[in-house]
Motif scaffolding. Structure first.
Motif, PDB file in Angstrom:
ATOM      1  N   VAL A 116     -74.973 -40.982  64.777  1.00  0.00           N
ATOM      2  CA  VAL A 116     -74.180 -39.766  64.537  1.00  0.00           C
ATOM      3  C   VAL A 116     -73.243 -39.538  65.722  1.00  0.00           C
ATOM      4  CG1 VAL A 116     -74.294 -37.240  64.306  1.00  0.00           C
ATOM      5  CG2 VAL A 116     -75.914 -38.663  63.066  1.00  0.00           C
ATOM      6  N   LEU A 117     -73.779 -39.708  66.931  1.00  0.00           N
ATOM      7  CA  LEU A 117     -72.974 -39.473  68.135  1.00  0.00           C
ATOM      8  C   LEU A 117     -71.863 -40.511  68.277  1.00  0.00           C
ATOM      9  CD1 LEU A 117     -75.696 -38.394  70.706  1.00  0.00           C
ATOM     10  CD2 LEU A 117     -74.040 -36.974  69.503  1.00  0.00           C
ATOM     11  N   LEU A 118     -72.153 -41.754  67.886  1.00  0.00           N
ATOM     12  CA  LEU A 118     -71.130 -42.796  67.996  1.00  0.00           C
ATOM     13  C   LEU A 118     -69.973 -42.504  67.028  1.00  0.00           C
ATOM     14  CD1 LEU A 118     -70.674 -45.401  69.605  1.00  0.00           C
ATOM     15  CD2 LEU A 118     -71.575 -46.665  67.669  1.00  0.00           C
ATOM     16  N   VAL A 119     -70.311 -42.096  65.803  1.00  0.00           N
ATOM     17  CA  VAL A 119     -69.281 -41.719  64.833  1.00  0.00           C
ATOM     18  C   VAL A 119     -68.498 -40.515  65.372  1.00  0.00           C
ATOM     19  CG1 VAL A 119     -68.868 -40.813  62.498  1.00  0.00           C
ATOM     20  CG2 VAL A 119     -70.558 -42.619  62.865  1.00  0.00           C
ATOM     21  N   PHE A 120     -69.243 -39.595  65.973  1.00  0.00           N
ATOM     22  CA  PHE A 120     -68.588 -38.425  66.552  1.00  0.00           C
ATOM     23  C   PHE A 120     -67.611 -38.831  67.654  1.00  0.00           C
ATOM     24  CE2 PHE A 120     -68.533 -35.554  70.208  1.00  0.00           C
ATOM     25  CZ  PHE A 120     -67.857 -34.482  69.645  1.00  0.00           C
ATOM     26  N   ILE A 121     -68.049 -39.720  68.544  1.00  0.00           N
ATOM     27  CA  ILE A 121     -67.187 -40.140  69.662  1.00  0.00           C
ATOM     28  C   ILE A 121     -65.921 -40.808  69.125  1.00  0.00           C
ATOM     29  CG2 ILE A 121     -67.015 -41.719  71.640  1.00  0.00           C
ATOM     30  CD1 ILE A 121     -70.042 -41.145  72.117  1.00  0.00           C
ATOM     31  N   ALA A 122     -66.086 -41.644  68.086  1.00  0.00           N
ATOM     32  CA  ALA A 122     -64.917 -42.309  67.493  1.00  0.00           C
ATOM     33  C   ALA A 122     -63.956 -41.276  66.911  1.00  0.00           C
ATOM     34  CB  ALA A 122     -65.377 -43.288  66.419  1.00  0.00           C
ATOM     35  N   THR A 123     -64.489 -40.305  66.166  1.00  0.00           N
ATOM     36  CA  THR A 123     -63.661 -39.257  65.577  1.00  0.00           C
ATOM     37  C   THR A 123     -62.974 -38.443  66.667  1.00  0.00           C
ATOM     38  OG1 THR A 123     -65.423 -39.048  63.956  1.00  0.00           O
ATOM     39  CG2 THR A 123     -63.712 -37.370  63.879  1.00  0.00           C
ATOM     40  N   HIS A 124     -63.740 -38.085  67.665  1.00  0.00           N
ATOM     41  CA  HIS A 124     -63.280 -37.253  68.775  1.00  0.00           C
ATOM     42  C   HIS A 124     -62.134 -37.935  69.523  1.00  0.00           C
ATOM     43  CE1 HIS A 124     -63.556 -34.199  71.803  1.00  0.00           C
ATOM     44  NE2 HIS A 124     -63.935 -35.038  72.752  1.00  0.00           N
ATOM     45  N   MET A 125     -62.303 -39.227  69.772  1.00  0.00           N
ATOM     46  CA  MET A 125     -61.264 -39.955  70.508  1.00  0.00           C
ATOM     47  C   MET A 125     -60.022 -40.169  69.648  1.00  0.00           C
ATOM     48  SD  MET A 125     -63.399 -42.566  72.922  1.00  0.00           S
ATOM     49  CE  MET A 125     -62.033 -42.992  74.016  1.00  0.00           C
ATOM     50  N   ALA A 126     -60.229 -40.397  68.353  1.00  0.00           N
ATOM     51  CA  ALA A 126     -59.077 -40.572  67.458  1.00  0.00           C
ATOM     52  C   ALA A 126     -58.270 -39.280  67.384  1.00  0.00           C
ATOM     53  CB  ALA A 126     -59.555 -40.982  66.063  1.00  0.00           C
ATOM     54  N   ASN A 127     -58.969 -38.158  67.383  1.00  0.00           N
ATOM     55  CA  ASN A 127     -58.308 -36.866  67.273  1.00  0.00           C
ATOM     56  C   ASN A 127     -57.506 -36.483  68.502  1.00  0.00           C
ATOM     57  OD1 ASN A 127     -58.647 -35.660  64.810  1.00  0.00           O
ATOM     58  ND2 ASN A 127     -60.750 -35.051  65.249  1.00  0.00           N
TER      59      ASN A 127
END
Lengths: 257, 259
Positions: A116-127
């Protein structure tokens, strides 16, 4: 194989790498949180935009940022390696396994929380990270009258903006910056994204309560003299204060801006 | 103590002919079981019944039946040594179950513990780890005086607590990763804490950890399931000590003398 390599490829060594990268990521969170608290300042994002510029252009911080990216990748990669290894250690599972009787859910499901955190980090960085680094954020100019300390804010077009500037002109302090603050405010109008951020922070809370405690165990530190301090920090700092403060950011922009 | 009751139980027992054949669960009815029987006595009754019927009795490990040898195993209703804490299967009594209950009985599950037959697993992996370094070499000579070597009381107590490990393998069975860290760390600790263990201290930590990895046990995720299920209460602090001993040996101790 040198004894150093041998140590790091053993089961204990793999956990040592997990512990060290994990603790580094914990330390990063504190810095990240303090910086991001600028978002709550009611100054049209000046403090936050100045901070964003500083973080991306100050050489020591840049160097540490590469260490940070490496830590995230290594932590995730070793988690995967260890998971596969641990599965192999029990090829035939139990028909009946009462894990809830002897351990906490989060301790048994760090992989799920971590994913969940890895998906979050990817989303967060893309944003934010990606948009900031690829000039996909708006530009802004702050003009502060040095006598009255009143600030005028104007949005800039891409053609008017060259680079981050900060100078004094006719008794006015002029700052031109990439307006990451506006991008943050814009992104957090999306209720799905806000919900995801809050969920990810809940996952982070459980991941860190177990992770911060366990890192010390993996490093070989477990003694009743100091372990209560570690338990306290894990619960209050990494399990409660940091996740709540981070979760407050999307909620603040969604409800108050 | 509660009064003796008689109960009828449904057992779901893992039956497997040998290491190479595939096993399966077999449902066996256990009737007229006294609540005062131990779990193993209950299995004895079931086995007598099976023998009388000309069937193959359930194969399971046991020895002293006093809770000190570490021979009995059994994963009962999802937990090693059954639902009680701090007890071995031989010390588990049928009063911990109720009439009409279904009990699932499985062998320890780990790649390093292959099934010999039915519920018995081969735990010689533990022995090989012990042989790799879980000892103190004693050269010939006179018997040393009992109190000649001063040992601080806290160290002696701590070493004794680690030494109570009976090597039953419940830690491996309980761990979601089938990790043997609690066992190995207890065996490393009992000598690391005592003066007699100092000479071989760092070789021991390395050799035992390496043997543990070679046997194919998993890594530690600090779920603490091992500590919760250990029949003699071996503490998780042992694992931290093992980590310390191992890294200390690998990173800071000399393998050979400086030339």
């Amino acid at each position: 194989m040198s004894s150093f390599n041998q140590a790091l490829t053993s089961t204990l060594g793999k956990k040592l790498i997990m512990a060290l990268t994990g603790l580094f990521l914990c330390a990063f969170l504190i810095v990240h949180l303090i910086g991001n608290l600028q978002l709550f300042k009611d100054d049209a994002g000046k403090a936050f935009n100045d901070y964003a510029y500083f973080m991306t252009h100050f050489t020591p911080i840049k160097a540490v940022s590469y260490l940070l990216y490496a830590s995230i990748i290594i932590h995730a990669l070793y988690a995967l390696i260890l998971t596969v290894y641990n599965r192999k250690a029990r090829p035939i599972g139990y028909a009946s396994f009462a894990g809830d009787k002897n351990s906490t859910w989060s301790s048994r499901n760090m992989g799920i929380l971590g994913t969940v955190l890895l998906v979050f980090i990817a989303t967060h960085m893309a944003n934010f990270w990606w948009k900031f680094h690829n000039d996909e954020v708006p530009y802004i100019e702050y003009r502060t009258d040095l006598n009255t300390l009143e600030t005028q804010v104007t949005e800039l077009n891409a053609s008017e903006f060259t680079d981050y500037q900060n100078f004094t002109q006719d008794g006015q302090e002029v700052t031109r910056a990439r307006d990451l603050y506006k991008q943050v405010a814009y992104a957090f109008q999306n209720p799905i994204l806000v919900a995801f951020y809050v969920l990810a922070m809940a996952a982070m809370s459980f991941h860190l309560i177990h992770g911060f405690n366990s890192a010390f165990q993996s490093l070989g530190f477990n003694h009743r003299k100091y372990i209560p301090i570690v338990r306290f920090l894990a619960l209050w700092v990494f399990g409660i204060i940091i996740p709540i403060a981070f979760a407050a950011m999307p909620l603040y922009f969604f409800f108050c801006k | 103590m509660s009064e003796e009751r008689t109960m009828n139980l449904t057992l779901k027992v893992w039956r497997q002919k040998n290491e190479n054949e595939k096993g399966k669960f077999v449902t066996i009815q256990a009737n007229g079981i006294s609540s005062d029987m131990s779990f193993l006595e209950m299995l004895d009754v079931v086995n007598e019944d099976l023998t009388r019927k000309g069937e193959d009795p359930i194969y399971f490990d046991h020895d002293c039946r006093e809770g000190i040898c570490g021979m009995c195993s059994l994963h009962i209703n999802g937990r090693p040594h059954g639902p009680k804490q701090g007890t071995t299967t031989c010390q588990l009594h049928m009063r911990s179950f109720h009439d009409g209950q279904t009990i699932v009985i499985e062998p320890w599950r780990a790649a390093a513990f292959p099934v010999i037959k039915d519920l018995a697993v081969d735990r010689t992996a533990f022995e090989r780890i012990q042989q790799a370094g879980g000892y103190v070499s004693v050269n010939t000579g006179g018997v040393p005086d009992g109190n000649a070597i001063p040992i601080p009381k806290p160290s002696a107590d701590e070493a004794f607590e680690s030494a109570t490990c009976i090597g039953c393998g419940a830690c491996v069975a309980a761990c979601k990763n089938a990790s043997a860290m609690l066992f190995v760390s207890a065996k490393i600790s009992q000598y690391a804490l005592l003066p007699q263990g100092q000479a071989e201290r760092y070789q021991r930590a390395q050799a035992m950890v390496e043997q543990m990895d070679r046997e194919g046990f998993g890594a530690c995720t600090v779920t603490k399931a091992c500590e919760a299920e250990c029949p003699v209460g071996i503490k998780l602090t042992n694992i931290a000590r093992m980590n310390r001993e191992y890294f200390n040996a690998k990173f800071f101790k000399e393998k050979t003398a400086h030339s």
